[in-house]
Design an enzyme around this catalytic site. Sequence first.
Site, mmCIF file in Angstrom:
data_model
loop_
_atom_site.group_PDB
_atom_site.id
_atom_site.type_symbol
_atom_site.label_atom_id
_atom_site.label_comp_id
_atom_site.label_asym_id
_atom_site.label_seq_id
_atom_site.Cartn_x
_atom_site.Cartn_y
_atom_site.Cartn_z
ATOM 1 N N SER A 1 44.869 39.627 34.720
ATOM 2 C CA SER A 1 45.175 40.109 33.360
ATOM 3 C C SER A 1 46.384 41.048 33.358
ATOM 4 C CB SER A 1 43.955 40.788 32.733
ATOM 5 O OG SER A 1 43.381 41.711 33.627
ATOM 6 N N HIS B 1 37.604 35.995 36.933
ATOM 7 C CA HIS B 1 38.094 37.343 36.592
ATOM 8 C C HIS B 1 37.099 37.953 35.605
ATOM 9 C CE1 HIS B 1 40.813 40.595 36.179
ATOM 10 N NE2 HIS B 1 41.719 40.080 35.383
ATOM 11 N N HIS C 1 35.671 40.062 46.063
ATOM 12 C CA HIS C 1 36.872 40.589 45.404
ATOM 13 C C HIS C 1 38.117 40.192 46.184
ATOM 14 C CE1 HIS C 1 39.620 43.477 43.499
ATOM 15 N NE2 HIS C 1 38.788 43.368 42.483
ATOM 16 N N ARG D 1 33.465 51.384 40.756
ATOM 17 C CA ARG D 1 33.171 51.267 39.319
ATOM 18 C C ARG D 1 31.757 50.729 39.135
ATOM 19 N NH1 ARG D 1 38.111 47.554 37.682
ATOM 20 N NH2 ARG D 1 37.367 46.589 39.599
ATOM 21 N N ASP E 1 31.885 43.687 37.916
ATOM 22 C CA ASP E 1 31.122 43.022 36.855
ATOM 23 C C ASP E 1 29.622 42.975 37.131
ATOM 24 O OD1 ASP E 1 33.333 42.388 35.235
ATOM 25 O OD2 ASP E 1 33.887 40.823 36.645
HETATM 26 N N1 CMX Z 1 29.750 33.786 46.191
HETATM 27 C C1 CMX Z 1 29.960 32.705 46.981
HETATM 28 N N2 CMX Z 1 31.125 32.449 47.608
HETATM 29 C C2 CMX Z 1 32.097 33.353 47.458
HETATM 30 C C3 CMX Z 1 31.936 34.521 46.695
HETATM 31 C C4 CMX Z 1 30.715 34.722 46.029
HETATM 32 N N3 CMX Z 1 30.495 35.756 45.242
HETATM 33 N N4 CMX Z 1 33.087 35.218 46.727
HETATM 34 C C5 CMX Z 1 33.949 34.508 47.479
HETATM 35 N N5 CMX Z 1 33.351 33.383 47.924
HETATM 36 C C6 CMX Z 1 33.970 32.304 48.691
HETATM 37 C C7 CMX Z 1 35.181 31.793 47.944
HETATM 38 O O1 CMX Z 1 34.799 30.845 46.940
HETATM 39 C C8 CMX Z 1 36.005 31.199 49.048
HETATM 40 O O2 CMX Z 1 35.456 29.942 49.374
HETATM 41 P P1 CMX Z 1 36.416 28.701 49.813
HETATM 42 O O3 CMX Z 1 37.041 29.141 51.090
HETATM 43 O O4 CMX Z 1 35.469 27.557 49.932
HETATM 44 O O5 CMX Z 1 37.418 28.539 48.706
HETATM 45 C C9 CMX Z 1 35.712 32.152 50.211
HETATM 46 O O6 CMX Z 1 34.488 32.822 49.891
HETATM 47 C C10 CMX Z 1 36.803 33.167 50.445
HETATM 48 O O7 CMX Z 1 37.032 33.870 49.237
HETATM 49 P P2 CMX Z 1 37.562 35.398 49.290
HETATM 50 O O8 CMX Z 1 38.900 35.387 49.955
HETATM 51 O O9 CMX Z 1 36.532 36.300 49.850
HETATM 52 O O10 CMX Z 1 37.684 35.741 47.756
HETATM 53 P P3 CMX Z 1 38.893 35.413 46.769
HETATM 54 O O11 CMX Z 1 39.882 36.511 46.858
HETATM 55 O O12 CMX Z 1 39.396 34.025 46.969
HETATM 56 O O13 CMX Z 1 38.157 35.430 45.365
HETATM 57 C C11 CMX Z 1 36.682 36.295 43.707
HETATM 58 C C12 CMX Z 1 37.713 36.650 44.805
HETATM 59 C C13 CMX Z 1 36.319 37.554 42.940
HETATM 60 C C14 CMX Z 1 37.332 35.298 42.744
HETATM 61 C C15 CMX Z 1 35.440 35.663 44.412
HETATM 62 O O14 CMX Z 1 34.853 36.623 45.253
HETATM 63 C C16 CMX Z 1 34.414 35.131 43.425
HETATM 64 O O15 CMX Z 1 34.531 33.984 42.995
HETATM 65 N N6 CMX Z 1 33.379 35.962 43.048
HETATM 66 C C17 CMX Z 1 32.400 35.563 42.073
HETATM 67 C C18 CMX Z 1 32.972 35.700 40.653
HETATM 68 C C19 CMX Z 1 33.178 37.154 40.290
HETATM 69 O O16 CMX Z 1 32.314 38.004 40.484
HETATM 70 N N7 CMX Z 1 34.357 37.479 39.709
HETATM 71 C C20 CMX Z 1 34.651 38.827 39.216
HETATM 72 C C21 CMX Z 1 35.744 39.507 39.981
HETATM 73 C C22 CMX Z 1 36.064 40.862 39.410
HETATM 74 C C23 CMX Z 1 37.121 40.751 38.338
HETATM 75 O O17 CMX Z 1 38.290 40.501 38.669
HETATM 76 O O18 CMX Z 1 36.794 40.895 37.155
#
Ligand code: CMX
Length: 470
Positions: free
Chosen positions: A277, A307, A354, A363, A412
Amino acid sequence: MSHIKTILTRRLYSTAQSDLKTTLKAVIPERLQLYSHVKKDLSSHQIGTQTVGSVIGGMRGSRALLWESSSVDPNKGVTFHGLTIEECQAALPKSKHESTDPKSEMLPESMFWFLLTGKLPTQSQINTFSSELAHKGDLPEYVVKSLDNLPKTLHPMTQLSIGISMMNNESVFAKAYAKGIPKTDAWEYVLDDVINLIAKLPALVGKIYSNTYYSGKNLGTINMDKDWSYNMASSMGFTLDDSVNIKDLSKSQSNDFVNLVRLYCALHGDHEGGNVSAHATHLVGSSLSDPFLSYSAGVQGLAGPLHGLAAQEVVRFILEMKNAIGGDINHKVKIEEYLWSLLNSNRVIPGYGHGVLRKADPRFTAMIRFGDNRAEEFSKDDNLQLVKNLSAIAPSVLTEHGKTKNPYPNVDSSSGVLFYHYGLQETLFLTVIFGASRALGPLSQLVWDRVYGLPIERPTSVSLKKLAGL
Ligand code: CMX
């Protein structure tokens, strides 16, 4: 010439009979193979100032943005101009009506002032600024009419983004730019727009809430004597003085709700510049789009499930899990089994992980503290208890799963159930509150972008073949 003809015929033309999707489907496997090779074998290769891994990995680890209002340490979380969350809570002014109440929270407008100037505002400066925001808080009539004509099924985040982008009709920056202004003066017009935009968010949020869930009924007013968060709560019908109190809250619950909005919005306002964002706002603003257009792009980025939309996903997930484990919120094994069932079906655990943080988000901790400080109110709240239990169980499950780099709760994870407790149970709406809050940081940085006269953003792209040296 005949050589080029041969290449085109052999390699570039689609099979004559196949349609677009079939043609694409046929070329995907080969391209994916190349992508896997580049990702697996060439990630550490340098290309210009970047590694190949950074180019194909969402620019992780590449320091490419100027952002001064906040920074994020992977282990300590966010600081705002160097101050921690607790330090901000202690130092930033509260509402003038509750300035000595220990349970009253810092105001988001105090946070905005601090983010923008790097200086802590005094109580009297904030009293005046809250009043300025309230006086500028009316929505233009054409925005109200347009929102009234949108389908009620339209996601509230889409409505928010439409409402904000339409108000570019009000932009003093866009009008001044069209007439011609020196580059050095741009920030002052941008600042006027930013203040106007932020001022109108409480009424806009209330209008979208009412249109989506209460048939457009007028739920509350903007009170000139109250702060920005009070007015947001009021326009959504959550206060007792100036609104319909649709949720039938007691006086102390209504005060709590207002303070929840204050804390939530102050904390979620800024998280350095690289999140979607913030980055989207900055990127669009770099083409000198006005703050309304720039921030509506930020809102659209926030609306993604990876996000800000995670806020709504977490509440749904908690409710579904509670149901699936038969309400046994303290049953560790049942919770673990539920988490594994998600992970084994290739779904993420919402509220965990994250892009930058490698510890529990402070937070998240601050929001949990909000509930703990109201122990009696939350003593029977199973959802908050389940969120807390989950934060003790999910990290080991995610660690064993072995994929995510951060198995701890993110921002979140906790906030949604707190709002839910006070009656904001329309889960789709939670990200709209995030959207109102996130205006504070990216828009304060946008003012500085124009002070510095930063150029239009224009990185260079590169093809997979080139990365692979083909
Ligand atoms: N549950 C299961 N798998 C997860 C996970 C979770 N909560 N978080 C990361 N992973 C997985 C990823 O999907 C990725 O898998 P692949 O290698 O198969 O693609 C792997 O772990 C590595 O990811 P990462 O480097 O640890 O995390 P990213 O930086 O790529 O992504 C985020 C970060 C937040 C998008 C991810 O942790 C996620 O999808 N979390 C769940 C959704 C969420 O809570 N989003 C809110 C984020 C806060 C915000 O910005 O508002």
